[in-house]
Design a protein around this motif. Sequence first.
Motif, short mmCIF file in Angstrom:
data_model
loop_
_atom_site.label_atom_id
_atom_site.label_comp_id
_atom_site.label_asym_id
_atom_site.label_seq_id
_atom_site.Cartn_x
_atom_site.Cartn_y
_atom_site.Cartn_z
N ASP A 12 -53.36 10.09 -27.25
CA ASP A 12 -51.99 10.00 -26.95
C ASP A 12 -51.25 9.83 -28.25
O ASP A 12 -50.15 10.83 -28.61
CB ASP A 12 -51.85 9.07 -25.93
CG ASP A 12 -52.07 9.17 -24.35
OD1 ASP A 12 -52.28 10.52 -24.29
OD2 ASP A 12 -52.05 8.24 -23.56
N PRO B 188 -55.72 -2.02 -27.58
CA PRO B 188 -54.92 -1.15 -26.89
C PRO B 188 -54.50 -1.85 -25.25
O PRO B 188 -53.46 -1.69 -24.76
CB PRO B 188 -55.46 0.45 -26.63
CG PRO B 188 -56.92 -0.18 -27.01
CD PRO B 188 -56.82 -1.10 -28.19
N ALA C 296 -52.12 2.62 -30.55
CA ALA C 296 -52.20 4.29 -30.65
C ALA C 296 -51.57 4.80 -31.80
O ALA C 296 -52.15 5.68 -32.41
CB ALA C 296 -51.41 4.77 -29.21
N SER D 78 -58.61 7.65 -24.95
CA SER D 78 -57.50 8.64 -24.29
C SER D 78 -56.23 8.00 -25.13
O SER D 78 -55.30 8.87 -25.32
CB SER D 78 -57.61 8.36 -22.80
OG SER D 78 -57.22 7.19 -22.40
N ARG D 79 -56.13 6.60 -25.22
CA ARG D 79 -54.91 6.15 -25.95
C ARG D 79 -54.81 6.76 -27.38
O ARG D 79 -53.61 6.82 -27.86
CB ARG D 79 -54.99 4.60 -25.90
CG ARG D 79 -55.30 3.90 -24.44
CD ARG D 79 -54.23 4.47 -23.39
NE ARG D 79 -54.59 3.53 -22.21
CZ ARG D 79 -54.20 4.08 -21.14
NH1 ARG D 79 -53.49 5.34 -20.78
NH2 ARG D 79 -54.14 3.31 -20.08
N ARG E 258 -56.38 14.57 -21.07
CA ARG E 258 -55.64 14.81 -22.24
C ARG E 258 -56.07 16.26 -22.89
O ARG E 258 -55.23 16.45 -23.91
CB ARG E 258 -55.87 13.79 -23.35
CG ARG E 258 -54.73 12.31 -23.09
CD ARG E 258 -54.90 11.80 -22.05
NE ARG E 258 -54.55 10.44 -22.09
CZ ARG E 258 -54.56 9.57 -21.05
NH1 ARG E 258 -55.36 9.58 -19.96
NH2 ARG E 258 -53.72 8.41 -20.96
N SER F 176 -51.41 -3.77 -25.06
CA SER F 176 -50.12 -3.08 -24.75
C SER F 176 -50.05 -2.25 -23.66
O SER F 176 -48.96 -2.05 -22.97
CB SER F 176 -50.14 -1.87 -26.02
OG SER F 176 -49.78 -2.52 -27.15
N GLN F 177 -51.11 -2.18 -23.02
CA GLN F 177 -50.95 -1.49 -21.55
C GLN F 177 -51.06 -2.55 -20.36
O GLN F 177 -50.60 -2.24 -19.30
CB GLN F 177 -52.60 -0.62 -21.35
CG GLN F 177 -52.79 0.48 -22.40
CD GLN F 177 -51.69 1.59 -22.07
OE1 GLN F 177 -51.28 1.78 -21.15
NE2 GLN F 177 -51.23 2.09 -23.35
N ASN G 171 -60.69 10.46 -18.51
CA ASN G 171 -59.22 9.96 -19.12
C ASN G 171 -59.31 11.05 -20.44
O ASN G 171 -57.92 11.37 -20.70
CB ASN G 171 -59.17 8.53 -19.72
CG ASN G 171 -59.04 7.65 -18.52
OD1 ASN G 171 -57.79 7.40 -17.96
ND2 ASN G 171 -59.96 6.64 -18.14
#
Length: 391
Positions: free
Chosen positions: A23, A163, A376, A19-20, A45, A166-167, A41
Amino acid sequence: MGLKVAMVAGEPSGDLLASRIIDGIQKIQPEVHFTGIGGPNMRSRGMQIQHPMDKLSVFGYADALKQLPSLIRTYTSLKNNLIAHKPDVFVGVDAPDFNLRLEQKLREKGVPTVHFVGPSIWAWRYERIHAIKKAVSHMLVLFPFEVDIYRKEGIPVTFVGHPLASQIPVKPDMQAARLRLGLSPDSRILAILPGSRASEIKLLAPRFLQTAQLLLKHDPMLQFIVPVVNEKRQQDFDGIYSSIPVKNLKTFSATDTGRPIAWDVMEACDAALVASGTASLETALFKKPMVISYVISPLMKKLMEWKSGQLKPYVPWVGLPNILLKEFAVPEILQDDAIPENLAAACINAMENTVYIQEVKQKFLLLHETLRQDTARLAAQAILRAANSPA
């Protein structure tokens, strides 16, 4: 119609990673059509789900054998559909046994293929590199040490970071997480994370609950919190919990906030008893001392040894934090050693040894900074380049 991207993710962690990526691609090129296999997720999107992710959610060889007919039907259906309606690029997210086979077939038909999350060939079955070379146009890796492995073999590769780094906040807010979960701000709390698969809960939850019973003898005020990913896993856990009850234990189910419930649990706890896997890395990114444990059945162990031709991994660690730090930063208590007495002793150290706790948190902070890339964007750029390159 704009660019067509086919994707396959096979379990909750892959669904979140994928999902990232979606994005990131949509930020660069909004008019993209996504199709394939995924979870909630990816669906949120706008991805067209041809088959639900649960079709691929199997654990290792034993589960795969049981579900082989269903896996074959899913594979054949998706392969034929993608060959008939060629995407501009295919992105396989983890699930290497399924995705590498599919990637090779698609690449032979002229579809560029990108694989995200390199298989752990540095630990098991390095010979898979030959299949990867045939199947993958470009490899995206989560960890910096993997780049040299693929470059040496002549496989195009990009380190995109993880990822999750970063989340997950660099500075966790334990009190805010406790407020969200309705927990006391002053309690000592141990998170119990026995895994997201039925087989993991079956083998680990009894040991973890027995460990909690022992810990209560040491500290009767200790609190326990357990995340469950869905209703099925809640039922699995409750069935075990009914025969091994633990005072001061609360379970928490997934919410609709878009944030995994396990993250709230990790952020709220003082320390964690966690199954080896992605959850151990997430726990490290939340800067929590932990005890990593894992148990597989004798049949699974024999199948792994037979399939890999190895009695043990090439590296001496199984937990991702230890693998990345190249040391036993946190204890790993596995297989026959994973008895409640050993687990309880390690958990007490993780909650009470203040010098150790500070050292571990500092190591995890440095690890977080290394993995914190614009995943991402980097992944999206590599995928879009691949879409415009020959397979």
